[in-house]
Design an enzyme around this catalytic site. Structure first.
Site, short mmCIF file in Angstrom:
data_model
loop_
_atom_site.label_atom_id
_atom_site.label_comp_id
_atom_site.label_asym_id
_atom_site.label_seq_id
_atom_site.Cartn_x
_atom_site.Cartn_y
_atom_site.Cartn_z
N HIS A 41 65.45 84.28 51.41
CA HIS A 41 66.50 85.17 50.93
C HIS A 41 66.43 86.53 51.63
O HIS A 41 65.35 86.93 52.11
CB HIS A 41 66.39 85.36 49.42
N CYS B 267 61.32 87.13 45.79
CA CYS B 267 62.01 88.38 46.13
C CYS B 267 61.57 89.52 45.22
O CYS B 267 61.22 90.61 45.70
CB CYS B 267 63.52 88.17 46.03
N GLU C 293 66.46 89.60 50.43
CA GLU C 293 65.53 90.55 49.80
C GLU C 293 64.09 90.27 50.19
O GLU C 293 63.28 91.18 50.34
CB GLU C 293 65.67 90.51 48.28
N CYS D 204 65.92 87.07 42.84
CA CYS D 204 65.20 86.06 42.06
C CYS D 204 63.70 86.19 42.33
O CYS D 204 63.27 87.00 43.14
CB CYS D 204 65.69 84.65 42.40
#
Length: 388
Positions: free
Chosen positions: A92, A133, A94, A126
């Site tokens: 992800h 993250c 992040e 999440c």
């Protein structure tokens, strides 16, 4: 610090490989440059619409996109950029941004002017095992306690009960929100949409963002997201009229005049609920949104409220021997005892004087009484002789 990333300069910004070992991948269209800065961070309006669900409500999709801003303590923009997820390595954005020895870690380590990080994501962060993250964001903030983080999202990610990781994600969001006021979590809504469109989206006609920013479906979704994040984090959101708070000084006055003439503008609180029977293209310019607290606002104390002023005086420091000397009389006796003895002597002298005066008065009175008795006896003797 040995960075994990590689950054390359372009004509309109930079492109960054978040991990130096990344290479072109057929499974990911964005590889290897998942971080872009400056004007390289702009995306077409079609991509923004499909990813963020704007101006219509969101719908399930697998792409993750995060825009970010780095600002100084005074609110000045230092850098803007975007981060996209990697479908090849299932990472992800992040997770890439807040990686230890990653891109943001290196930037803040070498630039102490960065005090605020603002994220605009299509999904909330999440903490699932493959991404972590929130854990990386939490550790990042522990290393930089002077830096604040504001996260804005267009939809919640895997927090519903049908997802196996929902409980874990909700608990992680609650833990991240516990760092308030260093961290704020809010749903994108109102004028924040306009700010994102102006800063990170290309191919938009002039005036579109101000005159037609919302639809009824988008408005309801934003309110639902604000309600849900409030229930998860137990942090009450604060709302304000974002179209006024986010208005820039150089904004075209004609565009704003057109938005103010809309029938739904400046409505009363009883009229805040949108009419679902209206055309879905009607701009809901009355939307109240969470207020972004950047740059920080310092509120002056009320002039009517009295202030307690404490003044500290530097007292003379004396040694113990000098203090004892000051407490003693010249004769070497304690002051209190000397005064008590002098007082008792004076009282005794006064008593002796009073006694002598009392004795003299008593003798004088006795002598007068004796003379009166003698006179009375003589009178009685004369009267008795006359009667005979």
């Amino acid at each position: 610090m040995e960075p994990l990333y590689e950054e390359y300069l372009t004509h309109s910004g930079t492109i960054v490989k978040p991990y130096y070992w990344l290479s072109v991948s057929l499974n990911c269209t964005n590889c290897p440059y998942h971080i872009r800065t400056g004007e390289e961070a702009r995306v077409p309006y079609t991509e923004f619409h499909q990813t963020f669900g704007f101006p219509w409500s969101t719908y399930p999709q697998t792409k993750h996109l995060t825009f970010y801003e780095l600002r100084s303590s005074s609110g000045n923009l230092i850098q803007k950029g975007l981060a996209s997820n990697c479908t090849g390595s299932h990472t992800h954005p992040e997770s890439m941004l807040f990686e230890r020895d990653g891109y943001l870690d290196s930037l803040i380590f070498h630039d102490s002017n960065i005090r605020h990080i603002i994220l605009y994501s299509n999904n909330s962060p999440c903490d699932e095992a493959n991404h972590c993250c929130i854990s990386k964001m939490y550790n990042f903030l522990m290393n930089y306690p002077e830096v604040t983080l504001s996260v804005f999202f267009s939809q919640l990610y895997h927090t519903e009960n049908q997802f196996p990781t929902s409980a874990w994600n909700r608990e992680a969001l609650r833990g991240l929100a516990s760092l308030w006021p260093q961290v704020t979590l809010s749903a994108i809504s109102g004028g924040i949409w306009q700010s994102i469109l102006e800063t990170f989206v290309s191919g938009i006609s002039e005036g579109l963002t101000a005159v037609r920013p919302f639809t009824a479906g988008r408005t309801l979704t934003d309110r639902y997201n604000a309600y849900e994040i409030n229930c998860i984090t137990e942090v009450k959101p604060y709302f304000t009229d974002a179209l006024h708070s986010w208005q820039k000084e150089n904004q075209d006055q004609k565009v704003w005049a057109a938005s103010e003439n809309q029938p739904l503008h400046n409505t009363t609180p009883a009229q805040w609920q949108p009419d679902m029977s209206q055309d879905c293209r009607t701009p809901a310019v009355f939307m109240l949104v969470p207020y972004r607290d950047l740059p920080p606002i310092h509120v002056n104390p009320s002039p009517q409220k009295p202030r307690t002023v404490v003044r500290h005086l530097n007292t003379l420091q004396l040694s113990a021997s000098k203090v004892k000397a000051l407490r003693k009389s010249p004769s070497g006796r304690p002051v209190k005892k000397e005064e008590a003895r002098k007082g008792s002597t004076r009282s005794q002298e006064a008593n002796e004087t009073n006694k002598s005066k009392w004795k003299k008065q008593t003798l004088f009175i006795k002598s007068n009484i004796c003379h009166l008795l003698e006179r009375e006896q003589k009178k009685i003797g004369i009267l008795s002789s006359w009667s005979v």
